[in-house]
Design an enzyme around this catalytic site. Sequence first.
Site, PDB file in Angstrom:
ATOM      1  N   ARG A   1      -5.250  -3.629  -3.259  1.00  0.00           N
ATOM      2  CA  ARG A   1      -4.756  -2.207  -2.717  1.00  0.00           C
ATOM      3  C   ARG A   1      -6.161  -0.828  -3.153  1.00  0.00           C
ATOM      4  O   ARG A   1      -5.560  -0.530  -4.120  1.00  0.00           O
ATOM      5  CB  ARG A   1      -3.567  -2.121  -2.654  1.00  0.00           C
ATOM      6  CG  ARG A   1      -3.073  -0.766  -2.206  1.00  0.00           C
ATOM      7  CD  ARG A   1      -1.106   0.005  -2.994  1.00  0.00           C
ATOM      8  NE  ARG A   1      -0.891   0.976  -2.164  1.00  0.00           N
ATOM      9  CZ  ARG A   1      -0.353   1.276  -1.371  1.00  0.00           C
ATOM     10  NH1 ARG A   1      -0.103  -0.162  -0.758  1.00  0.00           N
ATOM     11  NH2 ARG A   1      -0.297   2.181  -0.769  1.00  0.00           N
TER      12      ARG A   1
ATOM     13  N   HIS B   1      -3.857  -1.448   7.097  1.00  0.00           N
ATOM     14  CA  HIS B   1      -2.550  -2.978   6.252  1.00  0.00           C
ATOM     15  C   HIS B   1      -2.058  -3.811   6.804  1.00  0.00           C
ATOM     16  O   HIS B   1      -0.621  -3.675   7.560  1.00  0.00           O
ATOM     17  CB  HIS B   1      -1.535  -1.629   5.970  1.00  0.00           C
ATOM     18  CG  HIS B   1      -0.866  -1.694   5.078  1.00  0.00           C
ATOM     19  ND1 HIS B   1      -0.816  -2.587   3.790  1.00  0.00           N
ATOM     20  CD2 HIS B   1       0.273  -0.681   4.133  1.00  0.00           C
ATOM     21  CE1 HIS B   1       0.036  -1.938   3.422  1.00  0.00           C
ATOM     22  NE2 HIS B   1       0.616  -1.103   3.620  1.00  0.00           N
TER      23      HIS B   1
ATOM     24  N   ASP C   1       3.959   7.631  10.760  1.00  0.00           N
ATOM     25  CA  ASP C   1       3.846   7.607   9.874  1.00  0.00           C
ATOM     26  C   ASP C   1       3.378   8.565   9.228  1.00  0.00           C
ATOM     27  O   ASP C   1       3.974  10.112   9.801  1.00  0.00           O
ATOM     28  CB  ASP C   1       2.634   6.458   9.162  1.00  0.00           C
ATOM     29  CG  ASP C   1       2.398   5.911   7.992  1.00  0.00           C
ATOM     30  OD1 ASP C   1       3.332   6.434   6.923  1.00  0.00           O
ATOM     31  OD2 ASP C   1       1.373   5.316   7.661  1.00  0.00           O
TER      32      ASP C   1
ATOM     33  N   CYS D   1       7.099   3.397   7.748  1.00  0.00           N
ATOM     34  CA  CYS D   1       6.327   2.540   6.906  1.00  0.00           C
ATOM     35  C   CYS D   1       6.785   2.430   5.230  1.00  0.00           C
ATOM     36  O   CYS D   1       6.259   2.010   4.331  1.00  0.00           O
ATOM     37  CB  CYS D   1       4.881   1.935   6.940  1.00  0.00           C
ATOM     38  SG  CYS D   1       3.693   3.534   6.891  1.00  0.00           S
TER      39      CYS D   1
END
Length: 296
Positions: free
Chosen positions: A99, A126, A217, A253
């Site tokens: 990440r 992602h 988001d 998310c």
Amino acid sequence: MVRSLLDVDDLTATELDTVLDRAAELKAHGDGQPLEDQTLGMIFEKPSTRTRISFETGMTQLGGHAIFLGPDDIHLGHGEPIKDTARAVSRYVDFIMARVFDHADVVELAEYATVPVINGLTDDAHPCQTLADLLTIRERFGGFDDVSVAWVGDGNNVCQSFVVGAAMADLDLTVATPEGYGIADNVRKRAAALGTEPETTHDPEAAVADADVIYTDVWVSMGQEDQREQKLADFEGFQVDDSLVGDKTVMHCLPAHRGEEITDDVLESDNAIVWDQAENRMHAQNGLLTWLAEQE
């Protein structure tokens, strides 16, 4: 050949279905401990609640082990070239999840690693979130046929991977962003090549008019804090609130900036399936991990 997942279209449409089927099966029934004695190395430049817990718990459920490697634990690109980190870590673990900020870093990791590399988030993509999103939509609607999704907000990394995943799943998708915040041209082209290019608009109400699902988001992503005031002004009118939602299903998310891109009332309503999404991060990743283990 070692398979990795740097974005969702590293899978074929058939492989995507297989991973989602595996995820659903593991969620429903488990599968013993198929990754017994295997180790996942988790490289984090960016902090995350869901990514760390879902991968670490998932590996435990699968019989394996996960090692957290934060920015103070290893020298990723700082004191050691990424290619050297990739080759050394590959000698210790069976999978690498990274990440990071720069997508090029995860690409380089995968180039030199001798074990599967999974993109846990970059500034460009992602894919693990998209796997969870598709699993959640499939659960909610019994499949993807005749399901229409509207993305409302920033054309960010989550949006871009979802655009590609939606094309692979043949989901009807409309993306509504303010001018200057749309999806990248190469993402649009990839989606078109996969069969379904999304509609785009700058009008949130038009985007959601025929949608079954509204997905949003944060407007200010990690590392963009210096753009906060400008973005809050640019995204005026794009908040997902009661008047926009009506009776539609809502996805996010997480983490959410309540009162900015989405209201507290909507997030707490029965329309929101965000906690199913959050749980499905683990199940989708379990499906991916077990599938990757079989590709070597």
